[in-house]
Scaffold this motif. Structure first.
Motif, PDB file in Angstrom:
ATOM      1  N   GLN A 193       3.166  -7.315  39.470  1.00 50.66           N
ATOM      2  CA  GLN A 193       4.021  -7.478  40.641  1.00 50.66           C
ATOM      3  C   GLN A 193       3.885  -6.257  41.542  1.00 50.66           C
ATOM      4  O   GLN A 193       3.843  -5.130  41.067  1.00 50.66           O
ATOM      5  N   LYS A 194       3.803  -6.492  42.836  1.00 50.26           N
ATOM      6  CA  LYS A 194       3.775  -5.418  43.819  1.00 50.26           C
ATOM      7  C   LYS A 194       4.842  -5.691  44.869  1.00 50.26           C
ATOM      8  O   LYS A 194       5.007  -6.827  45.314  1.00 50.26           O
ATOM      9  N   ILE A 195       5.580  -4.649  45.236  1.00 51.12           N
ATOM     10  CA  ILE A 195       6.664  -4.790  46.216  1.00 51.12           C
ATOM     11  C   ILE A 195       6.370  -3.878  47.401  1.00 51.12           C
ATOM     12  O   ILE A 195       6.109  -2.678  47.228  1.00 51.12           O
ATOM     13  N   ASP A 196       6.428  -4.429  48.606  1.00 42.47           N
ATOM     14  CA  ASP A 196       6.295  -3.661  49.839  1.00 42.47           C
ATOM     15  C   ASP A 196       7.566  -3.851  50.656  1.00 42.47           C
ATOM     16  O   ASP A 196       8.054  -4.982  50.816  1.00 42.47           O
ATOM     17  N   PRO A 238      20.280  -3.563  47.373  1.00 46.46           N
ATOM     18  CA  PRO A 238      19.874  -4.532  48.388  1.00 46.46           C
ATOM     19  C   PRO A 238      19.309  -5.828  47.802  1.00 46.46           C
ATOM     20  O   PRO A 238      19.617  -6.916  48.268  1.00 46.46           O
ATOM     21  N   ILE A 239      18.467  -5.694  46.776  1.00 45.09           N
ATOM     22  CA  ILE A 239      17.881  -6.871  46.130  1.00 45.09           C
ATOM     23  C   ILE A 239      17.736  -6.599  44.635  1.00 45.09           C
ATOM     24  O   ILE A 239      17.240  -5.537  44.236  1.00 45.09           O
ATOM     25  N   ASP A 240      18.176  -7.534  43.812  1.00 46.65           N
ATOM     26  CA  ASP A 240      17.830  -7.504  42.393  1.00 46.65           C
ATOM     27  C   ASP A 240      17.685  -8.943  41.912  1.00 46.65           C
ATOM     28  O   ASP A 240      18.059  -9.883  42.610  1.00 46.65           O
ATOM     29  N   GLY A 241      17.103  -9.110  40.739  1.00 40.06           N
ATOM     30  CA  GLY A 241      16.932 -10.459  40.238  1.00 40.06           C
ATOM     31  C   GLY A 241      15.926 -10.539  39.116  1.00 40.06           C
ATOM     32  O   GLY A 241      15.526  -9.521  38.532  1.00 40.06           O
ATOM     33  N   VAL A 242      15.502 -11.756  38.809  1.00 42.03           N
ATOM     34  CA  VAL A 242      14.564 -12.014  37.720  1.00 42.03           C
ATOM     35  C   VAL A 242      13.532 -13.037  38.184  1.00 42.03           C
ATOM     36  O   VAL A 242      13.761 -13.800  39.130  1.00 42.03           O
ATOM     37  N   PHE A 243      12.373 -13.035  37.513  1.00 41.13           N
ATOM     38  CA  PHE A 243      11.396 -14.086  37.760  1.00 41.13           C
ATOM     39  C   PHE A 243      10.752 -14.474  36.437  1.00 41.13           C
ATOM     40  O   PHE A 243      10.727 -13.689  35.476  1.00 41.13           O
ATOM     41  N   THR A 244      10.223 -15.695  36.383  1.00 42.41           N
ATOM     42  CA  THR A 244       9.514 -16.203  35.206  1.00 42.41           C
ATOM     43  C   THR A 244       8.035 -16.256  35.537  1.00 42.41           C
ATOM     44  O   THR A 244       7.616 -16.946  36.472  1.00 42.41           O
ATOM     45  N   SER A 255      15.666  -4.516  61.186  1.00 35.71           N
ATOM     46  CA  SER A 255      14.857  -5.451  60.407  1.00 35.71           C
ATOM     47  C   SER A 255      14.559  -4.811  59.054  1.00 35.71           C
ATOM     48  O   SER A 255      14.161  -3.646  58.979  1.00 35.71           O
ATOM     49  N   HIS A 256      14.773  -5.580  57.987  1.00 34.31           N
ATOM     50  CA  HIS A 256      14.509  -5.107  56.620  1.00 34.31           C
ATOM     51  C   HIS A 256      13.692  -6.192  55.928  1.00 34.31           C
ATOM     52  O   HIS A 256      14.208  -7.250  55.584  1.00 34.31           O
ATOM     53  N   LYS A 257      12.395  -5.930  55.764  1.00 30.26           N
ATOM     54  CA  LYS A 257      11.472  -6.935  55.235  1.00 30.26           C
ATOM     55  C   LYS A 257      10.948  -6.507  53.870  1.00 30.26           C
ATOM     56  O   LYS A 257      10.415  -5.404  53.719  1.00 30.26           O
ATOM     57  N   THR A 258      11.100  -7.382  52.894  1.00 32.76           N
ATOM     58  CA  THR A 258      10.622  -7.124  51.529  1.00 32.76           C
ATOM     59  C   THR A 258       9.628  -8.206  51.145  1.00 32.76           C
ATOM     60  O   THR A 258       9.896  -9.398  51.295  1.00 32.76           O
ATOM     61  N   ARG A 259       8.461  -7.774  50.657  1.00 32.27           N
ATOM     62  CA  ARG A 259       7.409  -8.711  50.262  1.00 32.27           C
ATOM     63  C   ARG A 259       7.078  -8.485  48.781  1.00 32.27           C
ATOM     64  O   ARG A 259       6.706  -7.372  48.379  1.00 32.27           O
ATOM     65  N   PHE A 260       7.256  -9.536  47.970  1.00 31.73           N
ATOM     66  CA  PHE A 260       6.861  -9.510  46.563  1.00 31.73           C
ATOM     67  C   PHE A 260       5.532 -10.235  46.429  1.00 31.73           C
ATOM     68  O   PHE A 260       5.402 -11.397  46.857  1.00 31.73           O
ATOM     69  N   ARG A 261       4.552  -9.590  45.803  1.00 33.24           N
ATOM     70  CA  ARG A 261       3.255 -10.215  45.548  1.00 33.24           C
ATOM     71  C   ARG A 261       3.008 -10.213  44.044  1.00 33.24           C
ATOM     72  O   ARG A 261       3.217  -9.200  43.374  1.00 33.24           O
ATOM     73  N   TYR A 262       2.549 -11.339  43.547  1.00 31.96           N
ATOM     74  CA  TYR A 262       2.363 -11.514  42.114  1.00 31.96           C
ATOM     75  C   TYR A 262       0.896 -11.791  41.817  1.00 31.96           C
ATOM     76  O   TYR A 262       0.216 -12.539  42.540  1.00 31.96           O
ATOM     77  N   ALA A 263       0.412 -11.227  40.723  1.00 31.69           N
ATOM     78  CA  ALA A 263      -0.976 -11.449  40.326  1.00 31.69           C
ATOM     79  C   ALA A 263      -1.204 -12.888  39.887  1.00 31.69           C
ATOM     80  O   ALA A 263      -2.315 -13.417  39.996  1.00 31.69           O
ATOM     81  N   HIS A 264      -0.137 -13.517  39.385  1.00 29.56           N
ATOM     82  CA  HIS A 264      -0.214 -14.908  38.951  1.00 29.56           C
ATOM     83  C   HIS A 264       1.001 -15.643  39.526  1.00 29.56           C
ATOM     84  O   HIS A 264       2.062 -15.040  39.724  1.00 29.56           O
ATOM     85  N   PRO A 265       0.898 -16.923  39.792  1.00 32.80           N
ATOM     86  CA  PRO A 265       2.053 -17.646  40.339  1.00 32.80           C
ATOM     87  C   PRO A 265       3.268 -17.547  39.428  1.00 32.80           C
ATOM     88  O   PRO A 265       3.150 -17.670  38.203  1.00 32.80           O
ATOM     89  N   VAL A 266       4.429 -17.303  40.026  1.00 31.37           N
ATOM     90  CA  VAL A 266       5.673 -17.307  39.264  1.00 31.37           C
ATOM     91  C   VAL A 266       6.264 -18.710  39.338  1.00 31.37           C
ATOM     92  O   VAL A 266       6.231 -19.366  40.382  1.00 31.37           O
ATOM     93  N   LYS A 280       9.571 -23.239  43.082  1.00 29.33           N
ATOM     94  CA  LYS A 280       8.221 -23.787  43.221  1.00 29.33           C
ATOM     95  C   LYS A 280       7.233 -22.671  42.922  1.00 29.33           C
ATOM     96  O   LYS A 280       7.470 -21.517  43.311  1.00 29.33           O
ATOM     97  N   PRO A 281       6.119 -22.955  42.245  1.00 33.86           N
ATOM     98  CA  PRO A 281       5.162 -21.883  41.927  1.00 33.86           C
ATOM     99  C   PRO A 281       4.761 -21.108  43.172  1.00 33.86           C
ATOM    100  O   PRO A 281       4.371 -21.690  44.193  1.00 33.86           O
ATOM    101  N   SER A 282       4.877 -19.781  43.114  1.00 35.45           N
ATOM    102  CA  SER A 282       4.615 -18.931  44.286  1.00 35.45           C
ATOM    103  C   SER A 282       3.928 -17.648  43.840  1.00 35.45           C
ATOM    104  O   SER A 282       4.241 -17.093  42.779  1.00 35.45           O
ATOM    105  N   ARG A 283       3.010 -17.178  44.680  1.00 31.16           N
ATOM    106  CA  ARG A 283       2.390 -15.867  44.437  1.00 31.16           C
ATOM    107  C   ARG A 283       2.907 -14.819  45.414  1.00 31.16           C
ATOM    108  O   ARG A 283       2.542 -13.646  45.313  1.00 31.16           O
ATOM    109  N   GLU A 284       3.735 -15.260  46.361  1.00 30.35           N
ATOM    110  CA  GLU A 284       4.299 -14.317  47.328  1.00 30.35           C
ATOM    111  C   GLU A 284       5.684 -14.799  47.739  1.00 30.35           C
ATOM    112  O   GLU A 284       5.889 -15.979  48.001  1.00 30.35           O
ATOM    113  N   ILE A 285       6.621 -13.879  47.779  1.00 30.18           N
ATOM    114  CA  ILE A 285       7.967 -14.161  48.264  1.00 30.18           C
ATOM    115  C   ILE A 285       8.298 -13.118  49.325  1.00 30.18           C
ATOM    116  O   ILE A 285       8.168 -11.911  49.080  1.00 30.18           O
ATOM    117  N   VAL A 286       8.697 -13.589  50.502  1.00 32.05           N
ATOM    118  CA  VAL A 286       9.045 -12.682  51.605  1.00 32.05           C
ATOM    119  C   VAL A 286      10.500 -12.908  51.985  1.00 32.05           C
ATOM    120  O   VAL A 286      10.936 -14.045  52.166  1.00 32.05           O
TER     121      VAL A 286
END
Length: 292
Positions: A280-283, A269-275, A6-17, A68-74
């Protein structure tokens, strides 16, 4: 050995992306000695898969889109895999370093595992005279290729300090080489730079390493990590053989191959961009559980 990974990545944003687009290279490849079962990607609400295709080298890339506006991506990758790969050993009849450099120059195989793809500098691994000279001390032309590769991996392990604070994902090999500090990515890319510098075909592998807790300690769920090592093309008979400079060993059944490319950028494993705004915090939590 059969593993559940299992490989779980959680992105948390201070403001909705408002929008995010990521490339996921999490689906493991079929590789000599390993068979993949039931790979699945689980994404948080609002994320969707646009497509999946080969990476151009050995691996798969999946495009994930969040519109869609999100403050967390898992993102969670789950699979089971059987690994039956005896640890190789140097043999008296191995081709020499000089023989491998001659064989690869005459190779016409341009497929994902064709050795000619992996003898040239790549975007993240330029050739460097200082690294080449240092590595060449273990790569005498008349030395057997497996013996030479293991000697170099062992010397990198002995000469460099594992230090997660010393480098970043975009640190150049020469910078890590001069610091003599770094992580598995740095050690692999330094080794590859030296091997290519003398004309040997060497590729970067991303994957997972089974970790064994100290005696009397329980295995900690989620405490494993992604790993990186080197494969060298050792001639038509032996093919690609893995060398792990972080652990000074040849690659056997404790290593799980996800992808093979020229350098980290090909197989990240993961790369990309966000608007969106800053913050941003990554766990990341990785679990490699032996089940048989």
């Amino acid at each position: 050995m059969r593993y559940k990974v299992s490989h779980k990545t959680r992105f948390r944003y201070a403001h909705p992306v408002a929008f995010a687009r990521c490339n996921l290279r999490l689906q493991p490849v079929e590789w000599s000695g390993q068979t993949v079962h039931d790979h699945r990607l689980e994404l948080s609400a609002g994320a969707r898969i646009a497509w999946t295709r080969p990476i151009g080298y050995l691996g798969h890339v999946t495009r994930m889109v969040v519109d869609k506006p999100s403050r967390e991506i898992v993102i969670e990758s789950r699979f089971q895999i059987e690994v039956d790969r005896p640890t190789p050993e140097p043999r008296a009849d191995d081709p020499t370093v000089a023989e491998i450099t001659a064989l690869v120059r005459s190779s016409t195989d341009l497929g994902p595992e064709g050795p000619a793809n992996y003898i040239y500098p790549s975007p993240s691994i330029p050739l460097d005279a200082e690294i080449t000279a240092w590595c060449a001390e273990d790569l005498a032309p008349d030395r057997g290729i497996v013996e030479a590769g293991l000697a170099l991996a062992t010397r990198i392990h002995a000469s460099f300090t594992y230090d997660g604070s010393a480098t970043a994902v975009d640190t150049a090999p020469i910078e890590a080489f001069e610091k003599r500090h770094g992580v598995c990515q740095d050690f692999a890319q330094i080794m590859i730079a030296g091997l290519r510098g003398v004309g040997l075909p060497a590729a970067y592998v991303s994957g997972y390493l089974r970790t064994i807790p100290p005696p009397g300690k329980a295995r900690l769920v989620g405490a494993d990590a992604t790993h990186a090592w080197v494969v060298i093309w050792c001639g038509p008979a032996r093919g690609w053989i893995g060398f792990d400079p972080t652990n000074a060993c040849l690659v056997g059944s404790d290593h799980i191959v996800t992808a093979m490319g020229r350098d980290y950028a090909d197989v990240a494993p993961i790369d990309g961009v966000f608007t969106g705004q800053d913050g941003q915090k990554i766990d990341v939590a990785v679990d490699v559980e032996p089940i048989v």
